[in-house]
Scaffold this active site. Structure first.
Site, PDB file in Angstrom:
ATOM      1  N   LYS A   1       0.818  -1.215   0.000  1.00  0.00           N
ATOM      2  CA  LYS A   1       0.000   0.000   0.000  1.00  0.00           C
ATOM      3  C   LYS A   1       0.860   1.278   0.000  1.00  0.00           C
ATOM      4  O   LYS A   1       2.069   1.213   0.144  1.00  0.00           O
ATOM      5  CB  LYS A   1      -0.946  -0.023   1.198  1.00  0.00           C
ATOM      6  CG  LYS A   1      -1.957  -1.170   1.137  1.00  0.00           C
ATOM      7  CD  LYS A   1      -2.840  -1.074  -0.092  1.00  0.00           C
ATOM      8  CE  LYS A   1      -4.004  -2.054  -0.098  1.00  0.00           C
ATOM      9  NZ  LYS A   1      -3.630  -3.441  -0.424  1.00  0.00           N
TER      10      LYS A   1
HETATM   11  C1  LIG Z   1      -9.945  -2.512  -1.812  1.00  0.00           C
HETATM   12  C2  LIG Z   1      -9.337  -3.289  -0.682  1.00  0.00           C
HETATM   13  N1  LIG Z   1     -10.015  -3.405   0.474  1.00  0.00           N
HETATM   14  C3  LIG Z   1      -9.514  -4.085   1.528  1.00  0.00           C
HETATM   15  C4  LIG Z   1      -8.278  -4.675   1.460  1.00  0.00           C
HETATM   16  C5  LIG Z   1      -7.778  -5.436   2.646  1.00  0.00           C
HETATM   17  O1  LIG Z   1      -6.625  -4.869   3.192  1.00  0.00           O
HETATM   18  P1  LIG Z   1      -5.774  -5.659   4.300  1.00  0.00           P
HETATM   19  O2  LIG Z   1      -4.850  -6.571   3.554  1.00  0.00           O
HETATM   20  O3  LIG Z   1      -5.045  -4.586   5.040  1.00  0.00           O
HETATM   21  O4  LIG Z   1      -6.716  -6.393   5.156  1.00  0.00           O
HETATM   22  C6  LIG Z   1      -7.526  -4.575   0.294  1.00  0.00           C
HETATM   23  C7  LIG Z   1      -6.193  -5.203   0.221  1.00  0.00           C
HETATM   24  O5  LIG Z   1      -5.565  -5.328  -0.773  1.00  0.00           O
HETATM   25  C8  LIG Z   1      -8.059  -3.878  -0.816  1.00  0.00           C
HETATM   26  O6  LIG Z   1      -7.397  -3.752  -1.961  1.00  0.00           O
END
Ligand SMILES: Cc1ncc(COP(=O)(O)O)c(C=O)c1O
Length: 394
Positions: free
Chosen positions: A191
């Site tokens: 990210k």
């Molecule tokens: C649009 C979106 N929402 C939620 C997430 C979930 O993030 P995390 O890996 O921090 O749980 C991601 C992860 O790539 C994502 O791209």
């Protein structure tokens, strides 16, 4: 520039994504290790305060992923069996999985030409059971928050912004996080800023913040994290059955420095995106993401869409060819309605998602991250250009 017969080949594979970690992050983690605070402690508190200040919002609650942030936020909104939550199909599975975890129904809708949840599709999907709408700020550019907000207000619905891609992004002059909604951020390794694994929930609402903070740590009464300090007390009460979703000080140690660097990271992403736009636009084979008015696109992803009929190769063949030539790519995303669980449980059919189907067939994400040098970027461009020119239909 490469010719059609002799494509440019990088000497080493360029991964689709790499985090940028400096000595400051390393030193801060070592400091945490030496201090004895491995789990949630003073650095998490400091990180929450700085993140809230950065976004211009009253409350920030650090958790161990954006998935946890979304889950806690929906739990605090009281989502449960019988409820419906509207989500876009072009997103990562977390956005809908958390709805299913709570026994509610994820109502998956199509996206618009900007890859954002379609306002018209939301309007069609609202029923008497709808409780929440989750817009995803795809790739780091804000969804239509004002329009979705007005619709939600008129129908008495809540908004939970999935800002996994949008740390530091802006909408109408204010940072994502500062538009009156509950917002979930991701600090996963790919990210715009990272803590390895991690996430943040922001909200302007003090009562919701207290509830979400409690849910993130077992449902324990206030300031549970202090219970091992002189300022704390051994005594706590479980006020509801919460989760074990708290962020560690080791992660917050990284986050404190990543947050300081975030605007610089995002400027570098924007520079690289402009470099890509200038080179790829004139080829006429790719539809590029358009920066939209009133938004500051922070290019978590650089998505290109092959214009149908312009190349003799498919998207999958393009990905394979770029891999052979040492360029890593990815696809964001396999639409939710195509995954067996969602397709079979809720009976979704591709015809219900004409835009996402068209987009998914043709998109790929090129490498774009602050750690890339200008030379890396030019080599990506040279490779993509040589593959496109070798396979043009006209
Ligand atoms: C649009 C979106 N929402 C939620 C997430 C979930 O993030 P995390 O890996 O921090 O749980 C991601 C992860 O790539 C994502 O791209």
């Amino acid at each position: 520039m490469a010719s059609a017969t002799a494509p440019f080949v990088r000497t080493a594979f360029l991964p689709y994504c790499l985090p940028e970690i400096g000595q400051e992050e390393i030193d801060e983690v070592v400091d945490s290790l030496r201090s004895g605070w491995f789990t949630t402690g003073p650095k998490v508190k400091k990180f929450e305060e700085r993140f809230a200040e950065y976004c211009g919002v009253e409350h920030a609650i650090a958790v161990n992923s954006c998935t946890a942030a979304l889950h806690i936020a929906l739990t605090a909104m009281g989502v449960g069996p019988g409820d419906e939550v509207i989500v876009p199909t072009l997103t990562f599975c977390s956005t809908a999985n958390v709805v299913a975890h709570l026994g509610a129904r994820p109502v998956i809708v199509d996206v618009d030409d900007h890859y954002q949840i379609s306002l018209a599709a939301i309007e069609r999907a609202i029923t008497s059971r709808t409780k929440v709408i989750i817009p995803v700020h795809y790739a780091g550019q804000a969804a239509d928050l004002d329009e979705i907000g007005a619709l939600a207000k008129s129908r008495g619905l809540e908004i939970l912004e999935d800002a996994a891609h949008a740390s530091g992004s802006e909408y109408k002059g204010r940072k994502i996080g500062a538009h009156g909604n509950t917002v979930a951020f991701s600090f996963y390794a790919t990210k715009n800023m990272t803590t390895g694994e991690g996430g943040m929930i922001t909200t302007p609402n003090a009562e919701a913040a207290t509830k979400m903070r409690r849910l993130a740590l077992h449902g324990m009464s206030r300031d549970a994290w202090k219970r091992y300090t002189q300022a704390g007390s051994w005594y706590y009460e479980i006020l509801e059955p919460g989760y074990k979703d708290n962020m560690t000080d080791l992660a917050a140690a990284i986050g404190l420095h990543q947050l300081r660097k975030l605007d610089g990271f995002n400027r570098r992403r924007q520079q690289l995106a402009q470099r890509y736009d200038r080179a790829l636009g004139p080829l006429g084979c790719f539809r590029l993401m358009q920066p939209r008015p009133d938004r500051n696109h922070v290019y978590h992803l650089y998505t290109v869409e092959i214009i149908p009929g312009t190349l003799q190769i498919t998207r999958d063949q393009m990905i394979d060819r770029l891999k052979e030539l040492n360029i890593g790519t990815s696809v964001h995303f396999i639409p939710l309605h195509k995954h067996p669980y969602y397709r079979d449980t809720y009976g979704y059919h591709p015809d219900q998602f004409p835009n996402a189907e068209k987009i998914f067939t043709n998109i790929l994400s090129l490498p774009l991250y602050p750690k890339m040098s200008d030379t890396d970027a030019d080599e990506v461009l040279e490779t993509v250009t040589s593959v496109a020119l070798a396979n043009r239909t006209r």
